[in-house]
Enzyme design. Sequence first.
Site, short mmCIF file in Angstrom:
data_model
loop_
_atom_site.label_atom_id
_atom_site.label_comp_id
_atom_site.label_asym_id
_atom_site.label_seq_id
_atom_site.Cartn_x
_atom_site.Cartn_y
_atom_site.Cartn_z
N ASP A 1 -9.84 -4.71 -5.16
CA ASP A 1 -9.16 -4.31 -4.01
C ASP A 1 -9.92 -3.24 -3.14
OD1 ASP A 1 -5.91 -3.41 -3.20
OD2 ASP A 1 -7.27 -1.53 -2.94
N HIS B 1 -8.27 -5.23 -0.53
CA HIS B 1 -7.35 -4.17 -0.22
C HIS B 1 -6.37 -4.80 1.08
CE1 HIS B 1 -4.12 -1.17 -0.47
NE2 HIS B 1 -4.06 -0.69 0.89
N SER C 1 0.96 -1.18 0.04
CA SER C 1 0.15 0.00 -0.06
C SER C 1 0.91 1.17 -0.18
CB SER C 1 -1.21 -0.20 1.29
OG SER C 1 -1.91 1.10 1.16
#
Length: 288
Positions: free
Chosen positions: A214, A269, A98
């Site tokens: 995601d 995610h 990320s």
Amino acid sequence: MRLAHLLLVVVASCSIISCSLGYRPVVILHGILSGAESMTLLVQEILAAHPGTIVYNCDKFNGWYSLENAWRQVDQIRDYLNEVGKLHPEGIIVLGYSQGGLLARAAIQSLPDHNVKTFISLSSPQAGQYGTSFLHLIFPDLAAKTAFELFYTRAGQYTSVGGYWNDPHKQELYMKYSEFLPLINNEKKTSNSTSFKMGMVRLNRLVMIGGPNDDVITPWQSSHFSYYDENLDVVPFTKRKFFTADSIGVKTLQEAGKLIIVIKPNVHHLAWHRRKDVIHEVILPYLD
Ligand SMILES: *[C@@H]1O[C@H](CO)[C@@H](O)[C@H](O)[C@H]1NC(C)=O
């Protein structure tokens, strides 16, 4: 005499085998609003699959500190990668998750003589971010449409997110105020632009992982350097100027067969580093 000789041969060949099975050290960088502990399962899976691997699970800028100015974080991550790299002259692997993947990329680009062999970007907003799901993790009441009023100011640039907030409708303000993403993408030329490209092309392998479910990185294709145009249509990275002009060397890497794009559906995610099947499928194959 014969037995001793045989034993010697066995011992010698064993150490050669264990050498050839040796895996490169891995440095892991966590995501926003979390810390090294969030990457524990990934560390465990790496060690189970590749026993003996040295893993550095970096705990810098955890929790709220992860919102600090992007360059402030990158400077420290750069020094950290430099130190770890010196301990392992044979080369290291860096994985950033990320926001951690974006900061790691900037750190690698800021080290023109690094020895990072493989860089794995795990669902990182490499081309920026424009969407509410991510925004609301941190600023619950902010609307994407008006977030530029906060981020594209001197004060907004004190936050990491301000550095890669990329509003497709406010590109002039982005170029004017953003002190981070346009620099590391060489959209804004600085005295460091040449070394940013050198740091990138020095990689043996750039692995970019992301997927359509995601739900946080917006557009999800930003994980592969693709991004919105002003109509919010996603332009594939191969058609964007930073690529066609080879501004940061991604095209050079692709032409050398060193760019690997991984698209994996049905991964949220928050699951990329927390699901064993995902780790085995999209991460472990690149840790050799
Ligand atoms: C170039 O990089 C150095 C070292 O990180 C930094 O101190 C300097 O401010 C950068 N210059 C520009 C124009 O960004």
